[in-house]
Design a protein around this motif. Structure first.
Motif, PDB file in Angstrom:
ATOM      1  N   ASP A 234       0.847  -1.196   0.000  1.00 32.15           N
ATOM      2  CA  ASP A 234       0.000   0.000   0.000  1.00 32.15           C
ATOM      3  C   ASP A 234       0.886   1.251   0.000  1.00 32.15           C
ATOM      4  OD1 ASP A 234      -1.908   1.915   0.226  1.00 32.15           O
ATOM      5  OD2 ASP A 234      -2.680   1.261   2.179  1.00 32.15           O
ATOM      6  N   PHE A 235       1.169   1.769  -1.200  1.00 29.98           N
ATOM      7  CA  PHE A 235       2.042   2.926  -1.323  1.00 29.98           C
ATOM      8  C   PHE A 235       1.455   4.159  -0.642  1.00 29.98           C
ATOM      9  CE2 PHE A 235       3.315   0.972  -5.650  1.00 29.98           C
ATOM     10  CZ  PHE A 235       4.119   0.043  -5.006  1.00 29.98           C
ATOM     11  N   TYR A 236       0.139   4.272  -0.641  1.00 35.38           N
ATOM     12  CA  TYR A 236      -0.492   5.470  -0.093  1.00 35.38           C
ATOM     13  C   TYR A 236      -0.486   5.473   1.429  1.00 35.38           C
ATOM     14  CZ  TYR A 236      -2.015   5.832  -4.912  1.00 35.38           C
ATOM     15  OH  TYR A 236      -2.051   5.890  -6.284  1.00 35.38           O
ATOM     16  N   ALA A 237      -0.096   4.358   2.038  1.00 28.80           N
ATOM     17  CA  ALA A 237       0.109   4.350   3.486  1.00 28.80           C
ATOM     18  C   ALA A 237       1.416   5.056   3.839  1.00 28.80           C
ATOM     19  CB  ALA A 237       0.132   2.912   4.013  1.00 28.80           C
ATOM     20  N   VAL A 238       2.301   5.154   2.853  1.00 21.73           N
ATOM     21  CA  VAL A 238       3.577   5.849   3.059  1.00 21.73           C
ATOM     22  C   VAL A 238       3.450   7.312   2.643  1.00 21.73           C
ATOM     23  CG1 VAL A 238       6.042   5.850   2.510  1.00 21.73           C
ATOM     24  CG2 VAL A 238       4.782   3.685   2.591  1.00 21.73           C
ATOM     25  N   PHE A 239       2.916   7.544   1.438  1.00 22.91           N
ATOM     26  CA  PHE A 239       2.707   8.893   0.925  1.00 22.91           C
ATOM     27  C   PHE A 239       1.246   9.038   0.512  1.00 22.91           C
ATOM     28  CE2 PHE A 239       7.157   7.914  -0.232  1.00 22.91           C
ATOM     29  CZ  PHE A 239       7.799   8.916   0.483  1.00 22.91           C
ATOM     30  N   PRO A 240       0.528   9.980   1.073  1.00 23.38           N
ATOM     31  CA  PRO A 240      -0.879  10.177   0.681  1.00 23.38           C
ATOM     32  C   PRO A 240      -1.000  10.423  -0.824  1.00 23.38           C
ATOM     33  CG  PRO A 240      -0.354  11.454   2.641  1.00 23.38           C
ATOM     34  CD  PRO A 240       0.942  10.901   2.136  1.00 23.38           C
ATOM     35  N   HIS A 241      -2.049   9.876  -1.419  1.00 23.86           N
ATOM     36  CA  HIS A 241      -2.246   9.979  -2.862  1.00 23.86           C
ATOM     37  C   HIS A 241      -2.299  11.433  -3.323  1.00 23.86           C
ATOM     38  CE1 HIS A 241      -4.753  10.380  -6.507  1.00 23.86           C
ATOM     39  NE2 HIS A 241      -4.094   9.303  -6.901  1.00 23.86           N
ATOM     40  N   ASN A 242      -3.038  12.268  -2.623  1.00 25.69           N
ATOM     41  CA  ASN A 242      -3.186  13.664  -3.046  1.00 25.69           C
ATOM     42  C   ASN A 242      -1.851  14.411  -3.003  1.00 25.69           C
ATOM     43  OD1 ASN A 242      -5.898  13.285  -3.486  1.00 25.69           O
ATOM     44  ND2 ASN A 242      -6.537  14.111  -1.503  1.00 25.69           N
ATOM     45  N   THR A 243      -1.000  14.056  -2.036  1.00 22.47           N
ATOM     46  CA  THR A 243       0.316  14.686  -1.959  1.00 22.47           C
ATOM     47  C   THR A 243       1.152  14.334  -3.184  1.00 22.47           C
ATOM     48  OG1 THR A 243       0.282  14.598   0.464  1.00 22.47           O
ATOM     49  CG2 THR A 243       2.441  14.851  -0.600  1.00 22.47           C
ATOM     50  N   LEU A 244       1.152  13.051  -3.549  1.00 18.42           N
ATOM     51  CA  LEU A 244       1.902  12.627  -4.728  1.00 18.42           C
ATOM     52  C   LEU A 244       1.347  13.254  -5.998  1.00 18.42           C
ATOM     53  CD1 LEU A 244       2.494   8.812  -4.022  1.00 18.42           C
ATOM     54  CD2 LEU A 244       4.055  10.733  -3.651  1.00 18.42           C
ATOM     55  N   ALA A 245       0.025  13.272  -6.124  1.00 17.85           N
ATOM     56  CA  ALA A 245      -0.588  13.835  -7.323  1.00 17.85           C
ATOM     57  C   ALA A 245      -0.235  15.309  -7.476  1.00 17.85           C
ATOM     58  CB  ALA A 245      -2.105  13.648  -7.261  1.00 17.85           C
ATOM     59  N   LEU A 246      -0.247  16.052  -6.367  1.00 18.20           N
ATOM     60  CA  LEU A 246       0.073  17.474  -6.415  1.00 18.20           C
ATOM     61  C   LEU A 246       1.542  17.699  -6.774  1.00 18.20           C
ATOM     62  CD1 LEU A 246      -0.753  20.421  -5.958  1.00 18.20           C
ATOM     63  CD2 LEU A 246      -0.184  20.119  -3.529  1.00 18.20           C
ATOM     64  N   LEU A 247       2.435  16.964  -6.121  1.00 20.75           N
ATOM     65  CA  LEU A 247       3.865  17.152  -6.354  1.00 20.75           C
ATOM     66  C   LEU A 247       4.245  16.810  -7.793  1.00 20.75           C
ATOM     67  CD1 LEU A 247       5.511  15.717  -3.092  1.00 20.75           C
ATOM     68  CD2 LEU A 247       5.677  18.052  -3.938  1.00 20.75           C
ATOM     69  N   PHE A 248       3.900  15.606  -8.217  1.00 17.88           N
ATOM     70  CA  PHE A 248       4.327  15.154  -9.540  1.00 17.88           C
ATOM     71  C   PHE A 248       3.535  15.841 -10.653  1.00 17.88           C
ATOM     72  CE2 PHE A 248       6.144  11.832  -6.942  1.00 17.88           C
ATOM     73  CZ  PHE A 248       7.366  11.610  -7.556  1.00 17.88           C
ATOM     74  N   GLY A 249       2.267  16.093 -10.425  1.00 14.79           N
ATOM     75  CA  GLY A 249       1.474  16.790 -11.433  1.00 14.79           C
ATOM     76  C   GLY A 249       1.999  18.193 -11.688  1.00 14.79           C
ATOM     77  N   SER A 250       2.377  18.898 -10.625  1.00 12.27           N
ATOM     78  CA  SER A 250       2.878  20.268 -10.770  1.00 12.27           C
ATOM     79  C   SER A 250       4.215  20.292 -11.509  1.00 12.27           C
ATOM     80  CB  SER A 250       3.030  20.921  -9.397  1.00 12.27           C
ATOM     81  OG  SER A 250       1.796  20.972  -8.718  1.00 12.27           O
ATOM     82  N   VAL A 251       5.153  19.437 -11.084  1.00 10.85           N
ATOM     83  CA  VAL A 251       6.484  19.445 -11.688  1.00 10.85           C
ATOM     84  C   VAL A 251       6.423  18.981 -13.144  1.00 10.85           C
ATOM     85  CG1 VAL A 251       8.795  18.431 -11.586  1.00 10.85           C
ATOM     86  CG2 VAL A 251       7.649  19.132  -9.484  1.00 10.85           C
TER      87      VAL A 251
END
Length: 393
Positions: free
Chosen positions: A156-173
Motif C-alpha cells: 500500500d504505497f499510499y500508506a507511506v505517501f498520501p495519494h493527493n500529496t503525490l498527485a500534487l507534487l508530480f502533477g505540478s512538476v
C-alpha cells in the motif's frame, strides 16, 4: 568567485539594411564551412535527411544551421565515407560539427532563457536534482511514518505517501516541465520555419515525420547497416538500444496513465495485482528501460571522440544513468512491495522519478523533441518546390 558574464551578441546588417542579423559563432561558422564543401561534393546525399535538406540551400544562415544540426542523428556514416575528412586539409567532420551546434541550440531556445545555462553543466545539475529529490522523499517518508522501515504494508504505497500529496507534487512538476519544453520547441520552430508556421503542414508530412521518429529511421546510416561507433564498422545496436529505451519509457508512462484511470474513473486504488494492466505495462517498460540504457551507456563509453561533442558526454551519460536508476528502483519496488523495505524503496524510486521530471526540460530529453520538429520541417519542405532547382530529393 566572479560570476561569468554572458558573451555580448554581435550583429551584421542585413542586405536590405532594415534589420540586424545575429553573426554566427565559431561552431556555427564551422558548420557553415563544412556544408559549403558538402554542397559542392554531394557524395553523401542519400545517407540521411541532412544532405537532401542541405541541397535546397545555397547559403547557410543561423536558422538553417540550427535546423540541419537537429536533423542530424549523429550516425557517423558520412564521416567514414568522406574523402575530405582528416587528415585532408579540409578536415570535414559533419557529425561532430553538428553535435556542437545541436547542444548549443538546446540552451539558446530554453525557457526560461536563464535556465539554458543548465545545459552547460548538466551532469552536475542532474546529480544535484537527484540529491535534492531523494532527500525530499526520504525526509517526507520519515515525517509521515516516523520511520523508513515501518514494517509490512502489503504494497500500500499510499500508506507511506498520501495519494493527493503525490498527485500534487508530480502533477505540478511534470506540468511545468511540459510547458518549458513546449515553449522551447515552439521558439525553435518559429526560428527555423518562418514560412511553415503560417500554413498547415502538407499532406502526409506529419505522418512521414512521425514514422521517422517512431522507427528511428535515420539511425540506419542511410544504407540499413546502422551507425558507426568506435570505428568504421557498422552496428544496428545503437538503433536497437534507442528503441528499447524509447518504448520502455512510453510503456512506463502508459502504465502511469492507466493506473490514474483505474484510480479516478474506476475507483480502484493501488496496489494492483501482478497481472493487472498497469503492472504488466510497467514491468515490460521497466525491462526495456534497463536493457536500453545499459546498452546505450556501453556504446557511449566506447564511442570514438570524433563521432560527437566530448563536452556533451556528461549530459548524455547523466540522462542514461538517471533513466536506468528510475527503472531499476521501480522494478525493485515491484519485487519487494510486500516486504518491510517497501517504504524506503518507494521513497528512493519517487526521488529518482522526481529528479527525472525536474531535469526533462534542461537535459538530453530535449533532443527528441527538437529532432522531431526538424524532421517535420524536412517532411514539409521536401513536398514544396526546390527554391533553387538544385535539390536532390
Amino acid at each position: 568567485m566572479t560570476a561569468q558574464l554572458p558573451e555580448p551578441r554581435q550583429y551584421q546588417p542585413a542586405a536590405s539594411g532594415a534589420e540586424l542579423i545575429p553573426l554566427l559563432n565559431l561552431d556555427e561558422q564551422e558548420v557553415q564551412r563544412q556544408m559549403s564543401i558538402c554542397n559542392a561534393c554531394r557524395y553523401c546525399e542519400g545517407f540521411c535527411a541532412v544532405f537532401p535538406a542541405m541541397t535546397r540551400r545555397l547559403n547557410f544562415g543561423k536558422a538553417d544551421i540550427h535546423y540541419l544540426a537537429n536533423l542530424c542523428h549523429n550516425c557517423g556514416a558520412c564521416l567514414h565515407a568522406c574523402q575530405y575528412a582528416a587528415p585532408h586539409e579540409f578536415a570535414v567532420n559533419v557529425p561532430q560539427a553538428m553535435a556542437k551546434v545541436r547542444g548549443q541550440t538546446y540552451a539558446d531556445y530554453a525557457w526560461p532563457a536563464a535556465f539554458g545555462r543548465l545545459y552547460r553543466h548538466n551532469g552536475a545539475y542532474v546529480a544535484g536534482a537527484l540529491a535534492v529529490a531523494l532527500s525530499l522523499f526520504l525526509l517526507l517518508a520519515l515525517a509521515v511514518n516516523g520511520t523508513l522501515l515501518p514494517g509490512r504494508l502489503a504494497g500500500d504505497f499510499y500508506a507511506v505517501f498520501p495519494h493527493n500529496t503525490l498527485a500534487l507534487l508530480f502533477g505540478s512538476v511534470f506540468s511545468l516541465a511540459g510547458v518549458a519544453l513546449a515553449v522551447a520547441v515552439r521558439r525553435f520552430w518559429r526560428q527555423v520555419s518562418p514560412a511553415e508556421r503560417q500554413a498547415a503542414p502538407a499532406d502526409g508530412a506529419v505522418f512521414e515525420a512521425s514514422a521517422a521518429v517512431l522507427t528511428l529511421k535515420y539511425l540506419d546510416g542511410g544504407h540499413g547497416q546502422g551507425c558507426n561507433n568506435e570505428d568504421d564498422r557498422y552496428t544496428l545496436w545503437r538503433r536497437r538500444f534507442h528503441h528499447l529505451t524509447f518504448y520502455g519509457f512510453l510503456l512506463c508512462f502508459a502504465a502511469t496513465l492507466v493506473a490514474t484511470g483505474y484510480h479516478y474513473l474506476l475507483g480502484l486504488a493501488a496496489p494492483y495485482p501482478v497481472l493487472s494492466l498497469p503492472v504488466l505495462l510497467g514491468t515490460v517498460g521497466g525491462a526495456g528501460l534497463v536493457i536500453g540504457p545499459v546498452g546505450l551507456l556501453a556504446l557511449n563509453l566506447r564511442r570514438a571522440p570524433e563521432h560527437g561533442d566530448a563536452r556533451q558526454r556528461p549530459m548524455d551519460r547523466a540522462f542514461i544513468l538517471l533513466l536506468l536508476l528510475v527503472s531499476v528502483t521501480g522494478l525493485a519496488l515491484l519485487a519487494l512491495r510486500d516486504s518491510g523495505a517497501m517504504a524506503i524503496l518507494l521513497a528512493i524510486h519517487l526521488g529518482t522519478v522526481m529528479a527525472l521530471f525536474l531535469t526533462l526540460p534542461y537535459g538530453k530529453f530535449a533532443h527528441g523533441l527538437f529532432r522531431s520538429a526538424a524532421l517535420l520541417k524536412f517532411a514539409i519542405e521536401k513536398r514544396r518546390p526546390d527554391p533553387h532547382g538544385l535539390g536532390g530529393d
